[in-house]
Design a protein around this motif. Sequence first.
Motif, short mmCIF file in Angstrom:
data_model
loop_
_atom_site.label_atom_id
_atom_site.label_comp_id
_atom_site.label_asym_id
_atom_site.label_seq_id
_atom_site.Cartn_x
_atom_site.Cartn_y
_atom_site.Cartn_z
N THR A 75 0.85 -1.18 0.00
CA THR A 75 0.00 0.00 0.00
C THR A 75 0.89 1.24 0.00
O THR A 75 1.79 1.36 0.84
CB THR A 75 -0.92 0.02 1.23
OG1 THR A 75 -1.72 -1.16 1.22
CG2 THR A 75 -1.81 1.24 1.24
N LEU A 76 0.65 2.13 -0.95
CA LEU A 76 1.37 3.39 -1.02
C LEU A 76 0.57 4.44 -0.27
O LEU A 76 -0.62 4.63 -0.54
CB LEU A 76 1.55 3.80 -2.48
CG LEU A 76 2.40 2.84 -3.31
CD1 LEU A 76 2.29 3.16 -4.78
CD2 LEU A 76 3.83 2.87 -2.85
N VAL A 77 1.23 5.10 0.65
CA VAL A 77 0.58 6.12 1.49
C VAL A 77 0.99 7.49 0.98
O VAL A 77 2.18 7.76 0.80
CB VAL A 77 1.01 5.94 2.97
CG1 VAL A 77 0.35 6.98 3.85
CG2 VAL A 77 0.72 4.53 3.45
N LEU A 122 3.99 7.82 -12.19
CA LEU A 122 2.72 7.45 -12.80
C LEU A 122 1.57 8.33 -12.32
O LEU A 122 0.63 8.61 -13.07
CB LEU A 122 2.39 5.98 -12.49
CG LEU A 122 3.30 4.95 -13.13
CD1 LEU A 122 3.07 3.58 -12.52
CD2 LEU A 122 3.07 4.91 -14.64
N TYR A 123 1.63 8.72 -11.05
CA TYR A 123 0.57 9.54 -10.45
C TYR A 123 1.20 10.79 -9.84
O TYR A 123 1.37 10.91 -8.63
CB TYR A 123 -0.16 8.75 -9.36
CG TYR A 123 -0.85 7.52 -9.89
CD1 TYR A 123 -2.06 7.63 -10.58
CD2 TYR A 123 -0.32 6.25 -9.70
CE1 TYR A 123 -2.72 6.51 -11.06
CE2 TYR A 123 -0.97 5.12 -10.18
CZ TYR A 123 -2.16 5.26 -10.87
OH TYR A 123 -2.80 4.15 -11.34
N PRO A 124 1.57 11.77 -10.66
CA PRO A 124 2.31 12.93 -10.16
C PRO A 124 1.55 13.79 -9.15
O PRO A 124 2.16 14.55 -8.41
CB PRO A 124 2.65 13.72 -11.43
CG PRO A 124 1.74 13.20 -12.48
CD PRO A 124 1.37 11.81 -12.10
N ASN A 125 0.23 13.67 -9.09
CA ASN A 125 -0.53 14.44 -8.10
C ASN A 125 -0.51 13.81 -6.71
O ASN A 125 -0.93 14.43 -5.75
CB ASN A 125 -1.98 14.63 -8.56
CG ASN A 125 -2.06 15.56 -9.76
OD1 ASN A 125 -1.21 16.42 -9.94
ND2 ASN A 125 -3.06 15.36 -10.58
N SER A 126 -0.05 12.58 -6.63
CA SER A 126 0.08 11.90 -5.33
C SER A 126 1.51 12.05 -4.85
O SER A 126 2.45 11.88 -5.62
CB SER A 126 -0.27 10.42 -5.45
OG SER A 126 -1.62 10.27 -5.81
#
Length: 138
Positions: A75-77, A122-126
């Motif tokens: 899980t990435l937090v 992949l998800y630069p807003n996270s």
Amino acid sequence: AFATPESVWDYMSKNLFYTGDPWGGAMDYYTNPLTLQAFINYGQQKRLNIDCDDYALYAYKALWAIPGCRPQVVTLVDSTLKWSHVITVFTYNGKFGAIDTTGLRYLPNLSPGTIMREWGRLYPNSKYIRAVNTDYPF
């Protein structure tokens, strides 16, 4: 039965369709991989709400059945401290890889830093601050 991680992803990419959890993710839950497979068998998987944890858990169970493959749910937090993305990483024939909603990819290693950098790309807003090994089932 699957022979390789590639065969797992090939099957998943043809049979799983990301829809997200209901109510815009206000309620997070997962579908057991055996239930998900039953819906696939009957061609009814489009009736389910499928998101990242469903992909990750299905990949985990499928990869675990491949001789020599050792998967781990991660899980990435993100910086808001909300559980934001679930993936499955694995080792197979001396290689390191991962499967999530974006596909199958091979990585140089499975260190938390490598994982966070790849999914940050992949998800630069996270803004991922931790990659946590997560027991299956949740």
